[in-house]
Design an enzyme around this catalytic site. Structure first.
Site, PDB file in Angstrom:
ATOM      1  N   LYS A  13     -13.869 117.339  58.815  1.00 26.17           N
ATOM      2  CA  LYS A  13     -13.566 116.519  57.892  1.00 26.17           C
ATOM      3  C   LYS A  13     -14.677 115.722  58.285  1.00 26.17           C
ATOM      4  O   LYS A  13     -15.526 115.210  57.387  1.00 26.17           O
ATOM      5  CB  LYS A  13     -12.176 115.990  59.117  1.00 26.17           C
ATOM      6  N   ARG A  88      -3.401 110.166  59.255  1.00 24.10           N
ATOM      7  CA  ARG A  88      -2.050 111.615  59.937  1.00 24.10           C
ATOM      8  C   ARG A  88      -1.192 111.667  59.645  1.00 24.10           C
ATOM      9  O   ARG A  88      -0.561 112.495  60.583  1.00 24.10           O
ATOM     10  CB  ARG A  88      -2.969 111.213  61.549  1.00 24.10           C
ATOM     11  N   ARG A 127     -18.317 122.160  69.742  1.00 26.63           N
ATOM     12  CA  ARG A 127     -18.183 121.594  69.985  1.00 26.63           C
ATOM     13  C   ARG A 127     -18.966 120.159  70.572  1.00 26.63           C
ATOM     14  O   ARG A 127     -18.833 120.173  71.490  1.00 26.63           O
ATOM     15  CB  ARG A 127     -17.156 120.225  68.821  1.00 26.63           C
ATOM     16  N   ARG A 160     -16.249 116.976  74.700  1.00 27.38           N
ATOM     17  CA  ARG A 160     -15.116 115.681  74.473  1.00 27.38           C
ATOM     18  C   ARG A 160     -13.795 116.230  75.082  1.00 27.38           C
ATOM     19  O   ARG A 160     -13.716 117.581  74.966  1.00 27.38           O
ATOM     20  CB  ARG A 160     -14.190 115.393  73.160  1.00 27.38           C
ATOM     21  N   ARG A 171      -2.696 119.885  70.538  1.00 27.71           N
ATOM     22  CA  ARG A 171      -3.394 118.709  68.741  1.00 27.71           C
ATOM     23  C   ARG A 171      -2.966 119.463  67.559  1.00 27.71           C
ATOM     24  O   ARG A 171      -2.659 118.522  66.520  1.00 27.71           O
ATOM     25  CB  ARG A 171      -4.254 118.246  68.838  1.00 27.71           C
TER      26      ARG A 171
HETATM   27  P1  ADP Z   1     -13.411 116.918  62.881  1.00 27.43           P
HETATM   28  O1  ADP Z   1     -13.104 115.989  61.825  1.00 27.43           O
HETATM   29  O2  ADP Z   1     -12.605 117.483  60.843  1.00 27.43           O
HETATM   30  O3  ADP Z   1     -12.663 116.870  63.505  1.00 27.43           O
HETATM   31  P2  ADP Z   1     -15.833 118.495  62.513  1.00 27.43           P
HETATM   32  O4  ADP Z   1     -16.479 117.738  61.379  1.00 27.43           O
HETATM   33  O5  ADP Z   1     -16.431 117.335  63.995  1.00 27.43           O
HETATM   34  O6  ADP Z   1     -14.126 118.658  62.753  1.00 27.43           O
HETATM   35  O7  ADP Z   1     -16.168 119.908  63.210  1.00 27.43           O
HETATM   36  C1  ADP Z   1     -15.799 120.587  64.293  1.00 27.43           C
HETATM   37  C2  ADP Z   1     -16.977 121.509  64.901  1.00 27.43           C
HETATM   38  O8  ADP Z   1     -16.912 122.368  63.982  1.00 27.43           O
HETATM   39  C3  ADP Z   1     -18.360 120.641  65.202  1.00 27.43           C
HETATM   40  O9  ADP Z   1     -18.559 121.457  66.328  1.00 27.43           O
HETATM   41  C4  ADP Z   1     -19.100 121.142  64.214  1.00 27.43           C
HETATM   42  O10 ADP Z   1     -20.538 120.461  64.083  1.00 27.43           O
HETATM   43  C5  ADP Z   1     -18.234 122.020  63.288  1.00 27.43           C
HETATM   44  N1  ADP Z   1     -18.731 122.761  62.364  1.00 27.43           N
HETATM   45  C6  ADP Z   1     -17.940 121.831  61.398  1.00 27.43           C
HETATM   46  N2  ADP Z   1     -18.048 122.318  59.538  1.00 27.43           N
HETATM   47  C7  ADP Z   1     -18.515 123.945  60.023  1.00 27.43           C
HETATM   48  C8  ADP Z   1     -18.419 124.771  59.012  1.00 27.43           C
HETATM   49  N3  ADP Z   1     -18.219 125.344  58.201  1.00 27.43           N
HETATM   50  N4  ADP Z   1     -18.548 126.347  59.794  1.00 27.43           N
HETATM   51  C9  ADP Z   1     -18.789 125.594  60.815  1.00 27.43           C
HETATM   52  N5  ADP Z   1     -18.729 125.052  62.065  1.00 27.43           N
HETATM   53  C10 ADP Z   1     -19.202 124.266  61.414  1.00 27.43           C
HETATM   54  P1  ADP Z   2     -10.755 115.220  65.202  1.00 30.20           P
HETATM   55  O1  ADP Z   2     -12.138 114.671  64.721  1.00 30.20           O
HETATM   56  O2  ADP Z   2     -11.037 116.065  65.966  1.00 30.20           O
HETATM   57  O3  ADP Z   2      -9.087 115.313  64.094  1.00 30.20           O
HETATM   58  P2  ADP Z   2     -10.170 112.292  65.902  1.00 30.20           P
HETATM   59  O4  ADP Z   2     -11.810 112.000  65.973  1.00 30.20           O
HETATM   60  O5  ADP Z   2      -9.940 112.163  64.313  1.00 30.20           O
HETATM   61  O6  ADP Z   2     -10.525 113.693  65.816  1.00 30.20           O
HETATM   62  O7  ADP Z   2      -9.459 111.540  66.187  1.00 30.20           O
HETATM   63  C1  ADP Z   2      -9.307 112.343  67.947  1.00 30.20           C
HETATM   64  C2  ADP Z   2      -8.288 111.263  68.689  1.00 30.20           C
HETATM   65  O8  ADP Z   2      -7.976 110.340  67.677  1.00 30.20           O
HETATM   66  C3  ADP Z   2      -6.495 112.122  67.889  1.00 30.20           C
HETATM   67  O9  ADP Z   2      -6.145 113.760  68.949  1.00 30.20           O
HETATM   68  C4  ADP Z   2      -5.620 111.129  67.931  1.00 30.20           C
HETATM   69  O10 ADP Z   2      -5.645 110.707  69.192  1.00 30.20           O
HETATM   70  C5  ADP Z   2      -6.995 109.505  67.865  1.00 30.20           C
HETATM   71  N1  ADP Z   2      -6.289 109.235  66.298  1.00 30.20           N
HETATM   72  C6  ADP Z   2      -7.388 109.316  65.437  1.00 30.20           C
HETATM   73  N2  ADP Z   2      -6.702 108.851  63.664  1.00 30.20           N
HETATM   74  C7  ADP Z   2      -5.197 108.770  64.296  1.00 30.20           C
HETATM   75  C8  ADP Z   2      -4.751 108.128  63.789  1.00 30.20           C
HETATM   76  N3  ADP Z   2      -4.762 107.629  62.548  1.00 30.20           N
HETATM   77  N4  ADP Z   2      -3.654 107.875  64.188  1.00 30.20           N
HETATM   78  C9  ADP Z   2      -3.488 108.503  65.507  1.00 30.20           C
HETATM   79  N5  ADP Z   2      -3.834 108.970  66.165  1.00 30.20           N
HETATM   80  C10 ADP Z   2      -5.728 108.576  65.302  1.00 30.20           C
END
Ligand code: ADP
Ligand code: ADP
Ligand code: ZN
Length: 214
Positions: A13, A88, A127, A160, A171
């Site tokens: 995302k 979420r 990541r 992280r 998660r």
């Molecule tokens: P989210 O915001 O949904 O948690 P991220 O954008 O941070 O996800 O992506 C999670 C991990 O996967 C990061 O290390 C990112 O560089 C990698 N990643 C994102 N998109 C892709 C993809 N299409 N193929 C492989 N790895 C990806």
């Molecule tokens: P990812 O990109 O891997 O999905 P985020 O950076 O979006 O992770 O979120 C990290 C953490 O921050 C979540 O596991 C949760 O604890 C908190 N968090 C982020 N956004 C929200 C939300 N909209 N509601 C509740 N908790 C949140």
């Protein structure tokens, strides 16, 4: 253009939201980034959020909703935004719908980045996040030029705490229980679009631009 990104933790995302920012010139609003900035700055909100985040639990809705609604009222959101990590939960989605409706507005797209659970643990353990600017990389799929150093700002990269496999499993179960129902919520609103998030980053983005338009 008002967009919500949906998908499991690690689905991509944030990666796609950053590409949307570049191409369409709207801001990315990431609640995870906002919480991490608050933790770094030692704010009260940061202290509260950290206890939940460290366990891989969601921060309570009442600590999230007002924060986002307030952020969306700022000037740079006039022409739209891409929300990443919010909503979420169903109550968060309902609060967002209500806050927008009060302004005579609504979301345009909810983009679900579909990635099966099997792929997620690999994505997360590889990541790396910049402690300075929040930039995100992957040791295999999106490596930096110099190992451990952010391409954008020279900051140090870390894994992280909540990306360690034990926390990722939790998660994922939180995602299935609390966030996945949003797919049906936005389907019912008629704005859901799904993309195959297992493709490479550029191909996922091509599918997204096909939805959003050039
Ligand atoms: P989210 O915001 O949904 O948690 P991220 O954008 O941070 O996800 O992506 C999670 C991990 O996967 C990061 O290390 C990112 O560089 C990698 N990643 C994102 N998109 C892709 C993809 N299409 N193929 C492989 N790895 C990806
Ligand atoms: P990812 O990109 O891997 O999905 P985020 O950076 O979006 O992770 O979120 C990290 C953490 O921050 C979540 O596991 C949760 O604890 C908190 N968090 C982020 N956004 C929200 C939300 N909209 N509601 C509740 N908790 C949140
Ligand atoms: Zn950086």
């Amino acid at each position: 253009m008002k967009i919500v990104m949906l998908g499991a933790p690690g689905a991509g995302k944030g990666t796609q939201a950053k590409m949307i920012v570049e191409k369409y010139g709207i801001p990315q609003i990431s609640t995870g980034d906002i919480f991490r900035a608050n933790i770094k700055n030692g704010t009260e909100l940061g202290k509260k959020a950290k206890t939940y985040m460290d366990q891989g639990a969601l921060v309570p809705d009442e600590l999230v909703v007002d924060l986002v609604v307030d952020r969306l009222s700022q000037d740079d959101c006039k022409n739209g935004y891409v929300l990443d990590g919010f909503p979420r939960t169903i109550p968060q989605a309902e609060a967002l719908t209500a806050a927008l409706a009060a302004q005579g507005e609504k979301l345009d797209y909810a983009i679900d980045v579909e990635v099966p659970d099997e792929n997620i643990v690999n994505r997360m353990s590889g990541r790396r996040a910049c402690v300075n600017c929040g930039g995100t990389y992957h040791i295999v799929f999106n490596p930096t030029k110099v190992e451990g150093i952010c391409d954008a700002c020279g900051g140090k990269l870390i894994l992280r705490d909540d990306d360690k496999p034990e926390t990722v499993q939790h998660r994922l179960s939180v995602y299935h229980a609390q966030t996945q129902p949003l797919i049906d919520y936005y389907k019912a609103e008629g704005i859901l679009k799904a993309v195959d998030g297992t493709k490479n980053m550029a191909d996922v983005f091509a599918d997204i631009t096909a939805i959003l338009g050039e």
